[in-house]
Enzyme design. Structure first.
Site, short mmCIF file in Angstrom:
data_model
loop_
_atom_site.label_atom_id
_atom_site.label_comp_id
_atom_site.label_asym_id
_atom_site.label_seq_id
_atom_site.Cartn_x
_atom_site.Cartn_y
_atom_site.Cartn_z
N ASP A 104 -8.05 -15.41 9.05
CA ASP A 104 -7.67 -14.50 10.14
C ASP A 104 -7.50 -15.35 11.39
OD1 ASP A 104 -7.63 -12.63 12.24
OD2 ASP A 104 -8.91 -11.22 11.13
N ASP A 115 -2.16 -11.24 16.36
CA ASP A 115 -3.33 -11.39 15.49
C ASP A 115 -2.87 -11.11 14.06
OD1 ASP A 115 -5.87 -11.19 14.38
OD2 ASP A 115 -6.54 -9.51 15.62
N HIS A 175 -6.94 -2.62 16.24
CA HIS A 175 -7.25 -2.45 17.66
C HIS A 175 -6.00 -2.60 18.51
CE1 HIS A 175 -7.05 -6.88 17.39
NE2 HIS A 175 -7.65 -6.67 16.23
N HIS A 183 -9.47 -6.62 22.03
CA HIS A 183 -9.92 -5.26 21.70
C HIS A 183 -9.79 -4.41 22.96
CE1 HIS A 183 -12.52 -7.20 18.34
NE2 HIS A 183 -11.26 -7.09 18.00
N GLU A 208 -5.22 -3.64 10.42
CA GLU A 208 -5.86 -4.54 9.46
C GLU A 208 -6.73 -3.84 8.43
OE1 GLU A 208 -8.68 -7.30 11.35
OE2 GLU A 208 -8.19 -6.37 13.25
N GLU A 303 -3.34 -8.27 7.68
CA GLU A 303 -3.21 -7.87 9.10
C GLU A 303 -1.90 -8.34 9.71
OE1 GLU A 303 -6.17 -9.56 11.75
OE2 GLU A 303 -5.74 -8.08 13.30
#
Ligand code: MN
Ligand code: MN
Length: 319
Positions: A104, A115, A175, A183, A208, A303
């Site tokens: 990740d 992300d 998020h 976040h 994710e 993700e």
């Protein structure tokens, strides 16, 4: 990175912050393009027997070579480790044979973060779990649009994973993302959740899904020590050495997560270690505990980061 639910947000941003100008959008896109390129390299970078530390450093160096900065330390999640493990200084961990590994990683360009996560596996028994995670993510992306209820996204993810005979991790979520904030206030659940709110056009979200076995608890729990930290406040530092380290943390990483090993570019290991103990004690930095599946069952993850449109969304982290 993922978010633990329920998550206490220190500050909810105003709506105005979530409308991006073209410079911001270009930075998001550039960040996503770096990720898209690196996603294709993960399978050749991660190998059984290879040290986790080497993998983290290699991916973080590639991010810089391609013109971005790591938005957070590369997370290496082996088997039941769901999230938030990165190599500490001098780590001796290697990738076990027959394992499943979640890589990740995030990139930022001028603070604009994308992300992503890729799961690789060295035993074919893990293939269906990885397929379930990828398929759940694709179905969530197909459903994501301006005004969509985030709880409905959770339902799509749960239903897709259920069709494969697996279960989602219910207390890990995607998020919303804002500048220098991974976040940023809204969660994208992996199960239907009451009062999860809506996604608005123009916002950026990481989605994710996490998948585990049907007989697992389907939730994660904290495991200490934390390996990833973030800046919280400057007040309360008395020691000069700690103050220097904290100033460096804020100057280089702002409010984004960092790894203690990154401090070794500027400070001797022992200095960094002493300062981190002091700064953690004074709550000037906070740790993200490693998150492990409660019943120690293996976990797969997929993700992407998306920009929400009126009738659909644009995936930023693929070509
Ligand atoms: Mn994330
Ligand atoms: Mn992530």
């Amino acid at each position: 990175m993922s978010e633990e639910y329920p998550f206490k947000h220190s500050k909810l941003r105003s709506m105005v912050d979530s409308v991006y100008d073209s410079e911001a959008l270009n930075s998001f896109r550039k960040s996503g393009q770096i990720i898209a390129k690196l996603r294709k390299e993960i399978a050749s970078i991660v190998k059984p027997g290879k040290p986790a530390l080497k993998i983290c450093v290699e991916i973080e160096s590639r991010i810089r070579e391609l013109g971005g900065k790591p938005a957070f330390p590369v997370n290496i999640g082996i088997n039941e480790i769901a999230a938030h493990y990165t190599s500490p200084p001098g780590d001796t961990l290697t990738i076990p044979s027959g394992s499943m590994v979640k890589v990740d990683f995030g990139v930022h360009v001028n603070g604009y973060v994308t992300d992503t996560a890729v799961t690789v596996f060295y035993d074919p028994k893990f293939e269906p779990m990885v397929k379930a995670a990828d398929d759940a993510l694709q179905n969530a992306i197909k459903t994501f649009r301006g005004g969509v209820k985030l709880s409905d996204i959770g339902r799509v993810i749960q239903t897709t994973i259920g069709k494969y005979g697996f279960r989602p991790i219910s207390n890990l979520t995607g998020h919303s993302i804002e500048r220098y904030s991974i976040h940023a206030g809204k969660s994208v659940p992996n199960v239907p959740v009451l009062a999860a709110g809506k996604a608005n056009e123009g916002e950026v979200f990481a989605i994710e899904p996490f998948v585990t076995l049907p007989d697992a608890a389907g939730s994660v729990t904290n495991m200490l020590p934390a390996q990833i930290y973030r800046y919280i406040k400057s007040k309360g530092v008395k020691n000069d050495e700690s103050k220097k380290v904290l100033d460096d943390i804020y100057a280089r990483f702002s409010t984004l997560p960092f790894a203690p090993r990154w401090l070794e570019d500027k400070f001797p290991r022992e200095t960094a270690k002493r300062a981190m103990l002091d700064l953690t004690h004074n709550k000037c930095v906070g740790g993200y505990p490693v998150l492990v599946e409660e019943t120690r069952r293996p976990v797969a993850q997929s993700e992407h980061t998306v920009l929400v449109g009126r009738d659909d969304c644009t995936v930023l982290t693929t070509d």
